[in-house]
Each structure stands twice: as structure tokens, then as C-alpha cells.
Design a protein around this motif. Structure first.
Motif, PDB file in Angstrom:
ATOM      1  N   THR A  49      35.168 -23.196  -5.661  1.00  0.00           N
ATOM      2  CA  THR A  49      36.469 -23.229  -5.009  1.00  0.00           C
ATOM      3  C   THR A  49      36.287 -23.215  -3.495  1.00  0.00           C
ATOM      4  N   LEU A  50      36.931 -24.140  -2.829  1.00  0.00           N
ATOM      5  CA  LEU A  50      36.879 -24.238  -1.370  1.00  0.00           C
ATOM      6  C   LEU A  50      37.771 -23.172  -0.748  1.00  0.00           C
ATOM      7  N   PRO A  51      37.579 -22.870   0.539  1.00  0.00           N
ATOM      8  CA  PRO A  51      38.394 -21.839   1.197  1.00  0.00           C
ATOM      9  C   PRO A  51      39.907 -22.073   1.104  1.00  0.00           C
ATOM     10  N   ASP A  52      40.334 -23.349   0.992  1.00  0.00           N
ATOM     11  CA  ASP A  52      41.768 -23.627   0.896  1.00  0.00           C
ATOM     12  C   ASP A  52      42.308 -23.496  -0.530  1.00  0.00           C
ATOM     13  N   GLY A  53      41.422 -23.115  -1.489  1.00  0.00           N
ATOM     14  CA  GLY A  53      41.852 -22.891  -2.872  1.00  0.00           C
ATOM     15  C   GLY A  53      41.660 -24.079  -3.790  1.00  0.00           C
ATOM     16  N   THR A  54      41.305 -25.232  -3.262  1.00  0.00           N
ATOM     17  CA  THR A  54      41.067 -26.397  -4.114  1.00  0.00           C
ATOM     18  C   THR A  54      39.654 -26.333  -4.690  1.00  0.00           C
TER      19      THR A  54
END
Length: 82
Positions: A49-54
Motif C-alpha cells: 500500500t502506497l502512502p496515499d492508500g492505493t
């Protein structure tokens, strides 16, 4: 992991990912341990999971379910080359 036989989830305190919860049906059991990790044959495959939640579909974590709770980063080499 929980001691209740009716639980359908496993909670792991991952060194790399923090506390995560896996569905029992998503558990992967290797026939042989990974070289150098003789005490562990149970893992879960966790999306990155990327920091932006995606989620990054090209990267996954292979998280040990038993101590020492190590994790490996997995990637699709064909996606990385694109």
C-alpha cells in the motif's frame, strides 16, 4: 496468532508492516522452509500500500506468520521493466 479455534483471522505484528490481520484461508504453507529461515513455513501474501492508500499491484509482501515475523518484498519483473 489467536488461540481461539473458531477464529477466521490471524493477527501478526510484522516488523516491516506493523500489525496486520490476515484471513486464515489466505495463509500459504510451504512444503519446505525458505533457505535460511528454517523455523517458518507459514506466510501470507500482503499487497503493498502506497502512502496515499492505493495499492501498488506490482509489489507484494510475503509476510511470515510465525516468529520472527520477517517479510520479503516480491515484485513482478515484467511490470518493473514497463
Amino acid at each position: 496468532t489467536s488461540g481461539n479455534a473458531v477464529d477466521t483471522t490471524i493477527t501478526v505484528r510484522s516488523r516491516a508492516l506493523g500489525e496486520i490481520t490476515l484471513d486464515v484461508k489466505d495463509r500459504i504453507e510451504f512444503r519446505e522452509p525458505i533457505l535460511g529461515f528454517d523455523d517458518c513455513v507459514e506466510y501470507g501474501l500482503i499487497p503493498h500500500t502506497l502512502p496515499d492508500g492505493t495499492q501498488n499491484d506490482a509489489v507484494m509482501w510475503l509476510q511470515a506468520i510465525t516468529a520472527p515475523y520477517h517479510a520479503f518484498i516480491l515484485t513482478d519483473p515484467w511490470t518493473a521493466l514497463a
